[in-house]
Design a protein around this motif. Structure first.
Motif, short mmCIF file in Angstrom:
data_model
loop_
_atom_site.label_atom_id
_atom_site.label_comp_id
_atom_site.label_asym_id
_atom_site.label_seq_id
_atom_site.Cartn_x
_atom_site.Cartn_y
_atom_site.Cartn_z
N LEU A 162 29.45 42.46 37.31
CA LEU A 162 29.83 41.71 36.11
C LEU A 162 29.08 42.23 34.90
N LEU A 163 29.76 42.21 33.77
CA LEU A 163 29.15 42.50 32.47
C LEU A 163 29.40 41.27 31.61
N ALA A 164 28.33 40.65 31.12
CA ALA A 164 28.46 39.36 30.44
C ALA A 164 27.76 39.35 29.10
N PHE A 165 28.39 38.64 28.15
CA PHE A 165 27.76 38.43 26.84
C PHE A 165 28.15 37.06 26.32
N ALA A 166 27.54 36.67 25.19
CA ALA A 166 27.68 35.28 24.73
C ALA A 166 27.40 35.19 23.24
N ASP A 167 27.86 34.07 22.65
CA ASP A 167 27.43 33.67 21.31
C ASP A 167 27.56 34.79 20.27
N LEU A 168 28.76 35.30 20.14
CA LEU A 168 28.99 36.36 19.16
C LEU A 168 28.99 35.81 17.73
N ARG B 115 30.80 51.00 35.49
CA ARG B 115 32.00 50.25 35.18
C ARG B 115 31.99 48.91 35.92
N PRO B 116 32.12 47.80 35.19
CA PRO B 116 32.15 46.49 35.85
C PRO B 116 33.50 46.20 36.48
N ASP B 117 33.51 45.18 37.33
CA ASP B 117 34.78 44.69 37.88
C ASP B 117 35.41 43.65 36.97
N ALA B 118 34.59 42.98 36.14
CA ALA B 118 35.10 41.96 35.23
C ALA B 118 34.09 41.75 34.12
N ILE B 119 34.59 41.26 32.98
CA ILE B 119 33.76 40.89 31.82
C ILE B 119 33.73 39.38 31.74
N VAL B 120 32.58 38.82 31.38
CA VAL B 120 32.43 37.38 31.20
C VAL B 120 31.88 37.12 29.79
N ASP C 12 42.59 48.16 26.60
CA ASP C 12 42.02 49.51 26.50
C ASP C 12 41.06 49.81 27.66
N LEU C 13 40.20 48.85 27.98
CA LEU C 13 39.27 49.04 29.10
C LEU C 13 39.91 48.69 30.44
N ASN C 14 41.04 47.98 30.37
CA ASN C 14 41.77 47.57 31.59
C ASN C 14 40.88 46.75 32.52
N LEU C 15 40.16 45.79 31.93
CA LEU C 15 39.28 44.91 32.69
C LEU C 15 39.66 43.46 32.45
N PRO C 16 39.56 42.62 33.46
CA PRO C 16 39.81 41.19 33.25
C PRO C 16 38.64 40.56 32.50
N LEU C 17 38.96 39.55 31.70
CA LEU C 17 37.95 38.81 30.93
C LEU C 17 38.03 37.34 31.30
N VAL C 18 36.88 36.78 31.70
CA VAL C 18 36.76 35.35 31.95
C VAL C 18 35.91 34.76 30.84
N HIS D 265 41.27 35.09 31.15
CA HIS D 265 41.27 33.92 32.03
C HIS D 265 40.27 32.90 31.50
N ARG D 266 40.73 31.68 31.23
CA ARG D 266 39.85 30.62 30.76
C ARG D 266 40.39 29.28 31.22
N PRO D 267 39.55 28.25 31.24
CA PRO D 267 40.05 26.92 31.60
C PRO D 267 41.12 26.47 30.62
N ARG D 268 42.07 25.70 31.12
CA ARG D 268 43.18 25.23 30.29
C ARG D 268 43.07 23.76 29.90
N GLY D 269 42.25 23.01 30.65
CA GLY D 269 42.15 21.58 30.39
C GLY D 269 40.78 21.20 29.87
#
Length: 210
Positions: free
Chosen positions: A6-12, A35-40, A69-75, A98-102
């Motif tokens: 995972l590659l993760a970042f926050a609070d941009l 190369r990560p499998d997903a971005i968070v 462009d990176l062809n990676l999923p984002l949660v 991908h994010r919560p809907r409710g």
């Protein structure tokens, strides 16, 4: 044991004068050690006081860059500043995002990524709901929490989905990736629990689903 990168970042906080900015994000994503499998992303893409329509467009372009462009999923989850900006209704649905809907805690499963993400959006600013008491407990590897939260008010006084370190540890997750506090703070090393921090890119391997 198999792992997921995972590659993760926050609070941009796009729009904020001291925001790292989208160019920092592009450069940091390109500079990942492997190369990560997903971005968070754990919330507060936009700054509630300073974000403009141009900042919203920059945020959308960044998410498209990750997925197209990176062809990676984002949660990701929405944070209190995203809510306060009033711009969430203008953010389009993007393939690969991908994010919560409710308004509650949701399980997110990404095709091809052997993890279950447990995630919740902030829905008000402030958001003092005692929602995270309902985080499910698990007894197998492959679970990750993605939250925009405070923990016992230790590092921020802004109420935001409050919880405790003890509670997060008791859930059995391989990692708890947090947003809301701008300094990087590690509450627990193994499993990793902490705030990624503004202007930081966190790379980690977490155990995959069996």
């Amino acid at each position: 044991m198999a792992t997921v990168r995972l590659l993760a970042f926050a609070d941009l906080h796009l729009g904020k004068k001291k925001s790292p900015g989208v160019q920092w994000a592009y450069k940091s994503l390109a500079g990942a050690a492997s190369r990560p499998d997903a971005i968070v992303f754990t919330g507060d893409l936009l700054d509630k006081k300073k974000a403009t329509a141009a900042d919203l467009a920059d945020g959308i372009a960044l998410f498209r860059h990750i997925t197209r462009d990176l062809n990676l999923p984002l949660v990701h989850v929405w944070g209190n500043h995203d809510v306060g900006s009033g711009m969430i209704p203008r953010f389009p649905d993007l393939p690969g995002v991908h994010r919560p809907r409710g308004h509650g805690i949701e399980e997110i499963r990404v095709p091809g990524v052997p993890l279950v993400f447990h995630a919740a959006n902030v829905v008000a600013d402030p958001d003092p709901r005692d929602l995270l008491k309902d985080l499910p407990r698990v007894d197998e590897p492959g679970h990750v929490a993605v939250l925009h939260t405070e923990v016992e008010g230790q590092y921020t006084k802004n109420p935001c989905l409050p919880t405790t370190q003890e509670h997060l540890l008791s859930r059995g997750y391989g990692a708890c990736l947090l947003g809301h506090v701008h300094s990087p703070v590690v509450l627990n090393d193994d499993p990793w629990i902490g705030w990624i921090g503004m202007g930081q890119m966190l790379e980690m391997d977490v155990p995959a689903l069996p």
